[in-house]
Design a protein around this motif. Sequence first.
Motif, short mmCIF file in Angstrom:
data_model
loop_
_atom_site.label_atom_id
_atom_site.label_comp_id
_atom_site.label_asym_id
_atom_site.label_seq_id
_atom_site.Cartn_x
_atom_site.Cartn_y
_atom_site.Cartn_z
N GLU A 1 0.82 -1.22 0.00
CA GLU A 1 0.00 0.00 0.00
C GLU A 1 0.86 1.27 0.00
OE1 GLU A 1 -3.43 2.33 -0.09
OE2 GLU A 1 -3.20 0.19 -0.41
N GLN A 2 1.91 1.30 0.82
CA GLN A 2 2.77 2.49 0.91
C GLN A 2 3.47 2.74 -0.43
OE1 GLN A 2 2.96 4.64 3.37
NE2 GLN A 2 4.47 5.91 2.36
N ASP A 3 3.97 1.70 -1.06
CA ASP A 3 4.63 1.81 -2.36
C ASP A 3 3.64 2.30 -3.41
OD1 ASP A 3 6.91 1.56 -3.98
OD2 ASP A 3 6.41 -0.50 -4.55
N ASN B 1 17.07 13.94 -8.13
CA ASN B 1 17.95 12.83 -8.46
C ASN B 1 17.12 11.55 -8.53
OD1 ASN B 1 19.77 10.69 -8.29
ND2 ASN B 1 21.27 11.94 -7.23
N LEU B 2 16.97 10.99 -9.72
CA LEU B 2 16.17 9.77 -9.89
C LEU B 2 16.76 8.59 -9.13
CD1 LEU B 2 14.97 9.58 -13.59
CD2 LEU B 2 13.67 10.08 -11.55
N SER B 3 18.07 8.56 -9.01
CA SER B 3 18.69 7.48 -8.24
C SER B 3 18.24 7.55 -6.80
CB SER B 3 20.21 7.58 -8.32
OG SER B 3 20.64 7.42 -9.65
N GLN B 4 18.17 8.76 -6.24
CA GLN B 4 17.73 8.93 -4.86
C GLN B 4 16.25 8.58 -4.72
OE1 GLN B 4 19.95 9.80 -2.22
NE2 GLN B 4 18.21 8.86 -1.17
N ILE B 5 15.44 8.98 -5.70
CA ILE B 5 14.02 8.65 -5.66
C ILE B 5 13.83 7.14 -5.67
CG2 ILE B 5 11.85 8.73 -6.97
CD1 ILE B 5 12.70 11.55 -7.90
N ALA B 6 14.52 6.44 -6.57
CA ALA B 6 14.40 4.98 -6.66
C ALA B 6 14.87 4.32 -5.36
CB ALA B 6 15.20 4.46 -7.84
N LEU B 7 15.98 4.79 -4.81
CA LEU B 7 16.49 4.25 -3.55
C LEU B 7 15.50 4.49 -2.41
CD1 LEU B 7 18.88 2.83 -2.16
CD2 LEU B 7 19.87 5.11 -1.78
N LEU C 1 10.84 -1.38 2.29
CA LEU C 1 11.41 -2.23 3.32
C LEU C 1 11.02 -1.76 4.72
CD1 LEU C 1 14.92 -2.79 1.75
CD2 LEU C 1 13.07 -4.47 1.97
N ALA C 2 10.99 -0.45 4.92
CA ALA C 2 10.62 0.11 6.23
C ALA C 2 9.18 -0.23 6.60
CB ALA C 2 10.83 1.62 6.22
N ASN C 3 8.35 -0.45 5.58
CA ASN C 3 6.95 -0.78 5.82
C ASN C 3 6.67 -2.28 5.76
OD1 ASN C 3 5.64 1.87 6.21
ND2 ASN C 3 6.51 2.25 4.18
N GLY C 4 7.72 -3.06 5.92
CA GLY C 4 7.55 -4.51 5.99
C GLY C 4 7.52 -5.21 4.66
N GLY C 5 7.83 -4.50 3.59
CA GLY C 5 7.82 -5.12 2.26
C GLY C 5 9.01 -6.04 2.05
N ILE C 6 8.92 -6.86 1.04
CA ILE C 6 9.97 -7.79 0.68
C ILE C 6 10.48 -7.42 -0.70
CG2 ILE C 6 10.48 -10.22 0.18
CD1 ILE C 6 8.22 -10.95 2.12
N LEU C 7 11.80 -7.49 -0.88
CA LEU C 7 12.37 -7.19 -2.19
C LEU C 7 11.91 -8.22 -3.21
CD1 LEU C 7 16.09 -6.32 -1.31
CD2 LEU C 7 14.20 -4.75 -1.71
N ASP C 8 11.50 -7.73 -4.38
CA ASP C 8 11.17 -8.63 -5.48
C ASP C 8 12.25 -8.48 -6.55
OD1 ASP C 8 10.54 -6.27 -6.89
OD2 ASP C 8 8.41 -6.48 -6.51
N LEU C 9 12.09 -9.20 -7.64
CA LEU C 9 13.12 -9.17 -8.70
C LEU C 9 13.29 -7.78 -9.29
CD1 LEU C 9 12.45 -12.54 -10.55
CD2 LEU C 9 14.32 -11.97 -9.01
N GLU C 10 12.20 -7.02 -9.42
CA GLU C 10 12.29 -5.66 -9.94
C GLU C 10 13.11 -4.77 -9.02
OE1 GLU C 10 8.57 -3.78 -10.97
OE2 GLU C 10 7.88 -5.55 -12.03
N LYS D 1 21.50 -7.01 3.44
CA LYS D 1 20.64 -7.14 4.60
C LYS D 1 19.31 -7.84 4.30
CE LYS D 1 18.83 -4.38 8.41
NZ LYS D 1 18.71 -3.04 8.96
N PHE D 2 18.74 -7.61 3.11
CA PHE D 2 17.37 -8.03 2.87
C PHE D 2 17.18 -9.10 1.80
CE2 PHE D 2 16.94 -3.85 4.82
CZ PHE D 2 16.07 -4.17 5.86
N SER D 3 18.17 -9.44 1.06
CA SER D 3 17.94 -10.48 0.04
C SER D 3 18.55 -11.79 0.53
CB SER D 3 18.54 -10.06 -1.30
OG SER D 3 19.94 -9.88 -1.19
N TYR D 4 18.02 -12.85 0.01
CA TYR D 4 18.43 -14.19 0.48
C TYR D 4 19.16 -14.93 -0.61
CZ TYR D 4 14.66 -12.85 3.56
OH TYR D 4 13.85 -12.15 4.41
#
Length: 175
Positions: A3-5, A120-126, A133-142, A172-175
């Motif tokens: 939802e936050q994303d 800075n688009l790099s900063q926006i994407a980061l 991640l701060a909202n409990g999300g999990i990294l996906d392939l994108e 820290k977050f990928s497996y």
Amino acid sequence: MKEQDFMTKARIIKETFNDPREIKCYLPIQNLRLDDDIHQEGELFITEDYEIIDLEFQFEDFTEEELVKYVELAEALYEKNNKKISIYVICPNSINIYVREFEIKSEADFTIKLAAIEENLSQIALDIIKSKLANGGILDLEDIEMLKIIPLSCKKEDRNYFRKECFKIINKFSY
């Protein structure tokens, strides 16, 4: 999409492209089963009037080849859904734009809007990934692919900062 994303990207669409419509939902591009040779890196959203918006972040110069890629995507999306398509492309104002604005003739009903921003688009994407991640999300392939691209899409003098931040997230977050 969390939802936050979703809310962050809907706000980016509204503010950057002055689009007042309500964004109803996120549409995973994989669900559309487009041909493999069609560009499929953006994120799709459905508006209150059922138009499809594709939000793209462009980190390299905007050339004729890039325009063709987005036209091909718009036509494929229109063909699959028979709904108006808007391709919204955000790029830093530091890239070169090698195409002029003009009407593109097609059987598909679409528009392509390009917004060059000073941010800075790099900063926006980061920040989007960090917020997820701060909202409990999990990294996906994108997200992983974006983390790989971020250090290449910034100014040379900022690369080490972005590499360090991306490495921290990946470790820290990928497996």
